[in-house]
Design a protein around this motif. Structure first.
Motif, PDB file in Angstrom:
ATOM      1  N   LYS A 265       0.359  13.978  11.426  1.00 30.53           N
ATOM      2  CA  LYS A 265       1.349  14.166  12.805  1.00 30.53           C
ATOM      3  C   LYS A 265       0.772  13.899  14.105  1.00 30.53           C
ATOM      4  N   ILE A 266      -0.857  14.044  14.326  1.00 30.75           N
ATOM      5  CA  ILE A 266      -1.108  14.244  15.446  1.00 30.75           C
ATOM      6  C   ILE A 266      -1.216  12.580  15.871  1.00 30.75           C
ATOM      7  N   ASN A 267      -1.816  11.748  15.051  1.00 30.37           N
ATOM      8  CA  ASN A 267      -1.774  10.371  15.070  1.00 30.37           C
ATOM      9  C   ASN A 267      -0.489   9.761  15.315  1.00 30.37           C
ATOM     10  N   ALA A 268       0.174  10.239  14.348  1.00 32.27           N
ATOM     11  CA  ALA A 268       1.801   9.653  14.378  1.00 32.27           C
ATOM     12  C   ALA A 268       2.318  10.005  15.898  1.00 32.27           C
ATOM     13  N   ARG A 269       2.090  10.976  16.211  1.00 29.93           N
ATOM     14  CA  ARG A 269       2.793  11.200  17.734  1.00 29.93           C
ATOM     15  C   ARG A 269       2.157   9.998  18.668  1.00 29.93           C
ATOM     16  N   ILE A 270       0.668  10.185  18.498  1.00 26.93           N
ATOM     17  CA  ILE A 270       0.120   9.185  19.521  1.00 26.93           C
ATOM     18  C   ILE A 270       0.430   7.653  19.444  1.00 26.93           C
ATOM     19  N   ARG A 271       0.759   7.457  18.220  1.00 28.29           N
ATOM     20  CA  ARG A 271       1.286   6.027  17.807  1.00 28.29           C
ATOM     21  C   ARG A 271       2.751   5.785  18.386  1.00 28.29           C
TER      22      ARG A 271
ATOM     23  N   LEU B  22       3.405   5.431   8.662  1.00 29.00           N
ATOM     24  CA  LEU B  22       2.314   5.581   7.529  1.00 29.00           C
ATOM     25  C   LEU B  22       1.617   6.899   7.835  1.00 29.00           C
ATOM     26  N   HIS B  23       1.205   7.266   9.201  1.00 26.35           N
ATOM     27  CA  HIS B  23       0.855   8.225   9.657  1.00 26.35           C
ATOM     28  C   HIS B  23       1.648   9.785   9.296  1.00 26.35           C
ATOM     29  N   LEU B  24       2.423   9.563   9.217  1.00 27.54           N
ATOM     30  CA  LEU B  24       3.838  10.916   9.058  1.00 27.54           C
ATOM     31  C   LEU B  24       3.471  10.839   7.319  1.00 27.54           C
TER      32      LEU B  24
ATOM     33  N   ALA C 236       0.863  -1.180   0.099  1.00 28.32           N
ATOM     34  CA  ALA C 236      -0.083  -0.085   0.012  1.00 28.32           C
ATOM     35  C   ALA C 236       0.772   1.518   0.035  1.00 28.32           C
ATOM     36  N   ARG C 237       2.097   1.335   0.811  1.00 27.66           N
ATOM     37  CA  ARG C 237       3.102   2.252   0.759  1.00 27.66           C
ATOM     38  C   ARG C 237       3.712   2.694  -0.705  1.00 27.66           C
ATOM     39  N   CYS C 238       4.035   1.633  -1.272  1.00 28.39           N
ATOM     40  CA  CYS C 238       4.451   1.653  -2.604  1.00 28.39           C
ATOM     41  C   CYS C 238       3.437   2.205  -3.794  1.00 28.39           C
ATOM     42  N   ASN C 239       2.198   2.039  -3.331  1.00 31.13           N
ATOM     43  CA  ASN C 239       1.073   2.707  -4.200  1.00 31.13           C
ATOM     44  C   ASN C 239       0.736   4.116  -3.746  1.00 31.13           C
ATOM     45  N   LYS C 240       1.390   4.532  -2.729  1.00 30.60           N
ATOM     46  CA  LYS C 240       1.057   5.719  -2.115  1.00 30.60           C
ATOM     47  C   LYS C 240      -0.209   5.864  -1.763  1.00 30.60           C
ATOM     48  N   ASP C 241      -0.846   4.698  -1.254  1.00 32.96           N
ATOM     49  CA  ASP C 241      -2.128   4.683  -0.418  1.00 32.96           C
ATOM     50  C   ASP C 241      -2.014   4.555   1.099  1.00 32.96           C
ATOM     51  N   TYR C 242      -1.672   5.522   1.845  1.00 34.17           N
ATOM     52  CA  TYR C 242      -1.333   5.565   3.113  1.00 34.17           C
ATOM     53  C   TYR C 242      -2.262   4.926   3.951  1.00 34.17           C
ATOM     54  N   GLU C 243      -3.544   5.652   3.733  1.00 33.39           N
ATOM     55  CA  GLU C 243      -4.657   5.255   4.325  1.00 33.39           C
ATOM     56  C   GLU C 243      -4.938   3.736   4.445  1.00 33.39           C
ATOM     57  N   ALA C 244      -5.033   3.384   3.311  1.00 30.56           N
ATOM     58  CA  ALA C 244      -5.044   1.856   3.186  1.00 30.56           C
ATOM     59  C   ALA C 244      -4.098   1.002   4.029  1.00 30.56           C
ATOM     60  N   GLY C 245      -2.786   1.458   3.784  1.00 29.08           N
ATOM     61  CA  GLY C 245      -1.850   0.670   4.715  1.00 29.08           C
ATOM     62  C   GLY C 245      -2.143   0.840   6.151  1.00 29.08           C
ATOM     63  N   ILE C 246      -2.542   2.244   6.710  1.00 29.45           N
ATOM     64  CA  ILE C 246      -2.807   2.225   8.191  1.00 29.45           C
ATOM     65  C   ILE C 246      -4.095   1.384   8.556  1.00 29.45           C
ATOM     66  N   HIS C 247      -4.984   1.282   7.436  1.00 33.10           N
ATOM     67  CA  HIS C 247      -6.172   0.291   7.849  1.00 33.10           C
ATOM     68  C   HIS C 247      -5.706  -1.013   7.718  1.00 33.10           C
TER      69      HIS C 247
ATOM     70  N   GLU D 148       6.517  -4.142  15.734  1.00 31.74           N
ATOM     71  CA  GLU D 148       6.586  -4.010  14.460  1.00 31.74           C
ATOM     72  C   GLU D 148       5.416  -3.215  13.505  1.00 31.74           C
ATOM     73  N   ILE D 149       4.301  -3.665  13.900  1.00 33.46           N
ATOM     74  CA  ILE D 149       3.076  -3.060  13.427  1.00 33.46           C
ATOM     75  C   ILE D 149       3.156  -1.650  14.076  1.00 33.46           C
ATOM     76  N   GLN D 150       3.383  -1.252  15.210  1.00 33.95           N
ATOM     77  CA  GLN D 150       3.248   0.256  15.792  1.00 33.95           C
ATOM     78  C   GLN D 150       4.154   1.041  15.155  1.00 33.95           C
ATOM     79  N   TYR D 151       5.342   0.639  15.004  1.00 35.24           N
ATOM     80  CA  TYR D 151       6.359   1.452  14.457  1.00 35.24           C
ATOM     81  C   TYR D 151       5.966   1.823  13.024  1.00 35.24           C
ATOM     82  N   LYS D 152       5.453   1.053  12.293  1.00 34.22           N
ATOM     83  CA  LYS D 152       5.356   0.888  10.857  1.00 34.22           C
ATOM     84  C   LYS D 152       4.193   2.021  10.597  1.00 34.22           C
ATOM     85  N   THR D 153       3.034   1.692  11.579  1.00 35.16           N
ATOM     86  CA  THR D 153       1.908   2.665  11.544  1.00 35.16           C
ATOM     87  C   THR D 153       2.185   4.177  11.891  1.00 35.16           C
ATOM     88  N   VAL D 154       3.368   4.264  12.612  1.00 32.35           N
ATOM     89  CA  VAL D 154       3.689   5.710  12.728  1.00 32.35           C
ATOM     90  C   VAL D 154       4.332   6.403  11.552  1.00 32.35           C
TER      91      VAL D 154
END
Length: 466
Positions: free
Chosen positions: A420-426, A413-415, A380-391, A405-411
Motif C-alpha cells: 500500500k505504501i508504494n501504491a499511494r506514492i504511485r 498491481l502494488h495493491l 503477469a496479473r493473470c498469473n498472479k505474479d504481481y511483482e513481475a507485472g510491476i517490473h 496508463e502505465i502509472q494507474y495500472k502500476t498502482v
C-alpha cells in the motif's frame, strides 16, 4: 595480324568480341574504345571492361579519356590508392579536366568523406560545359549527408536538364517526402505536368502525395491520368485500389487489383489487398482464398500470415489463429510482430505462461509499443505474479515516462501485491501526470478506487490543483 577494314565487323562491340575469340588484332579509334568500355561498364561486365582498357591503352597510351576509365574501374573495385596515383599523374597533364575531379570525388565518397566529395564535384561543375551528371552525383552526396534540401535542389537541376530523367524525378519526390513537404511536392509535380502532361510517372507520384494528405478524390484523378498515359502501369492501378479501399469502394478496389494481376504475374501484395477487400465485404470464403494465395505466393510476407491470423482471431477461432501464427514463427522466429500476436492469442486461450514467453520474445526483439507493456503486465496479473507485472511496467515507463496508463495500472498491481505504501506514492504520481485519466484506475480496479484512502488522495490532488 591486323585485318583490312573491309574484313572487320562493322560495330565496334561486335568487332571487339570477335577479336577476343581469335588471335587477330584489330585497331580501334580511341573513341570506339570508350564506347566499348562504357558498354561493358553499363552492363556490369567488369572483366570485359578491364580487357578493353588494357588493349586500348596499348593502342592509345596517351589517351587521358581511356586512362580515366581505368581509374573508374579501380575506384569501383576499391583500389583507391592506385586510382589516386593515376589521378595525380593525369592532373599534371590536364589540370582542367572535370572528370579527374569527379573521380577524386568518387574516391572521397567511398571513404565516407562526403564534404570533400561535394567540394570536388563543385570544382568539376566549374570546369564542365554540361553539369547534368555532376548535379546527379552532388544530389547523391547530399543524400549521404542527410541534407535533403540541397539534394532536392541538385536533382531538380537534373530534371531541368532532362524532363525524361525519371530517376532524378523520383529522387526529388523522395526528398520532399523525407522533408514531409507534401504541399511542396504537389506544387512541383503540377508544374512538371504542365510541361509534360502525359508523364505517367509524375501523375503516379502526384497521386501518392494526395493520398498522403488524405485528398482521396484528387488522388483518384491523378491515378486515372497515370492510367490514361499508360494503361499498363501496374503501380497506378494498385495505388488507385488503395484509394478506393479508403473510400469504402471495395468492389472497385478489387477490380483494380485484379487488373494488376492480369497485366503481369500476380504478386502477394495484390492478393493480400484483394483478401482484405473481400473481408470488408463480408465474403469470408473469398477473403480466406486470397489470404492463402498471398502466403503461397510469398511465404515470407509477414502481412500475409498476420492477415490469416487476424481473420481467425476476429472470428474468435483462437486455436486456428494460434496455428497460423506458429507457422509464421517457424518461418521467421526473429519477427517481433509475430511474437506479439502470439502473446495476444495465447492470452485469449488463457495460456498465460506461453503468452508471457511470447511477450518477452517480442520485447527482446525490439517491440516496445505501449500496449505491449500493458498487455504483458495483464498476463503477469493473470498469473498472479504481481511483482513481475510491476517490473514489466517499470520497464515500459522508461519508454513512456508520461504514460498515465502505465502509472494507474502500476498502482493497482502494488495493491494486489499488498504494497500500500508504494501504491499511494504511485497514485499521487499518476494524478500529477494526468488526473483526468483517473477513470482508468476506477475501471480496472473499482474496489480499490472506492477505498477511503484512495478517495482522500484524489480529493487532495483536486484541492492542490485549483
Amino acid at each position: 595480324m591486323a585485318l583490312e577494314a573491309n574484313e572487320r565487323p562493322n560495330k565496334p562491340i561486335a568487332k571487339f568480341e570477335s577479336m577476343l575469340k581469335t588471335d587477330d588484332v584489330y585497331f580501334f579509334d580511341a573513341e570506339d574504345f570508350e564506347d566499348i568500355i562504357h558498354h561493358y561498364l553499363n552492363h556490369g561486365k567488369i572483366a570485359l571492361a578491364k580487357k578493353a582498357i588494357k588493349i586500348s591503352l596499348r593502342q592509345h597510351p596517351d589517351s587521358i579519356a581511356l586512362k580515366l576509365l581505368d581509374v573508374e574501374v579501380l575506384v569501383f573495385e576499391n583500389n583507391l590508392d592506385r586510382a589516386e596515383e593515376l589521378l595525380d599523374k593525369l592532373q599534371l597533364l590536364d589540370s582542367s579536366n572535370e572528370e579527374i575531379f569527379i573521380q577524386r570525388a568518387n574516391i572521397y565518397s567511398k571513404k565516407d568523406n562526403h564534404e570533400v566529395a561535394v567540394k570536388l564535384l563543385k570544382r568539376a561543375l566549374e570546369l564542365s560545359d554540361d553539369g547534368y551528371d555532376i548535379h546527379s552525383l552532388l544530389g547523391m552526396e547530399y543524400l549521404f549527408m542527410d541534407d535533403f534540401k540541397l539534394a532536392k535542389e541538385s536533382f531538380m537541376r537534373c530534371v531541368d536538364f532532362d524532363d525524361q530523367d525519371y530517376s532524378s524525378l523520383y529522387n526529388v519526390i523522395y526528398c520532399f517526402d523525407f522533408l514531409e513537404d507534401f504541399e511542396g511536392a504537389i506544387i512541383y509535380l503540377n508544374e512538371y505536368l504542365d510541361r509534360n502532361p502525359y508523364c505517367e510517372v509524375a501523375w503516379h507520384q502526384l497521386g501518392k502525395q494526395y493520398y498522403a494528405k488524405h485528398m482521396y478524390k484528387e488522388a483518384l484523378t491523378a491515378f486515372d491520368f497515370a492510367i490514361i498515359s499508360d494503361d499498363s502501369f501496374i503501380g497506378a492501378y494498385f495505388e488507385k485500389g488503395k484509394v478506393l479501399e479508403k473510400l469504402g469502394k471495395y468492389s472497385e478496389a478489387i477490380e483494380n487489383y485484379e487488373t494488376t494481376i492480369q497485366i503481369e504475374d500476380p504478386t502477394s501484395h495484390a492478393y493480400l489487398r484483394i483478401g482484405k477487400c473481400y473481408e470488408h465485404l463480408g465474403n469470408d470464403e473469398m477473403a480466406k482464398y486470397y489470404y492463402y494465395q498471398t502466403v503461397h505466393e510469398d511465404p515470407l510476407l509477414d502481412k500475409g500470415w498476420l492477415a490469416i491470423t487476424d481473420f481467425y482471431y476476429s472470428k474468435e477461432d483462437f486455436d486456428k489463429a494460434l496455428y497460423y501464427i506458429n507457422k509464421a514463427l517457424n518461418i521467421d522466429g526473429e519477427n517481433p510482430t509475430y511474437w506479439k500476436k502470439s502473446a495476444g492469442i495465447n492470452a485469449s486461450l488463457k495460456n498465460y505462461d506461453q503468452a508471457d514467453f511470447s511477450f518477452k520474445q517480442a520485447v527482446e526483439l525490439g517491440n516496445y509499443e505501449l500496449d505491449t507493456w500493458l498487455n504483458w503486465a495483464d498476463v503477469a496479473r493473470c498469473n498472479k505474479d504481481y511483482e513481475a507485472g510491476i517490473h514489466i511496467l517499470s520497464q515500459g515507463l522508461e519508454f513512456y515516462p508520461d504514460s498515465a496508463e502505465i502509472q494507474y495500472k502500476t498502482v493497482g498491481l502494488h495493491l494486489l501485491a499488498n504494497d500500500k505504501i508504494n501504491a499511494r506514492i504511485r497514485l499521487m504520481d499518476a494524478l500529477k501526470i494526468n488526473s483526468g485519466k483517473i477513470h482508468l484506475f476506477e475501471e480496472e480496479f473499482p474496489d480499490y478506487f472506492k477505498t477511503e484512502w484512495a478517495q482522500n488522495i484524489i480529493a487532495n490532488n483536486k484541492r492542490a490543483s485549483r
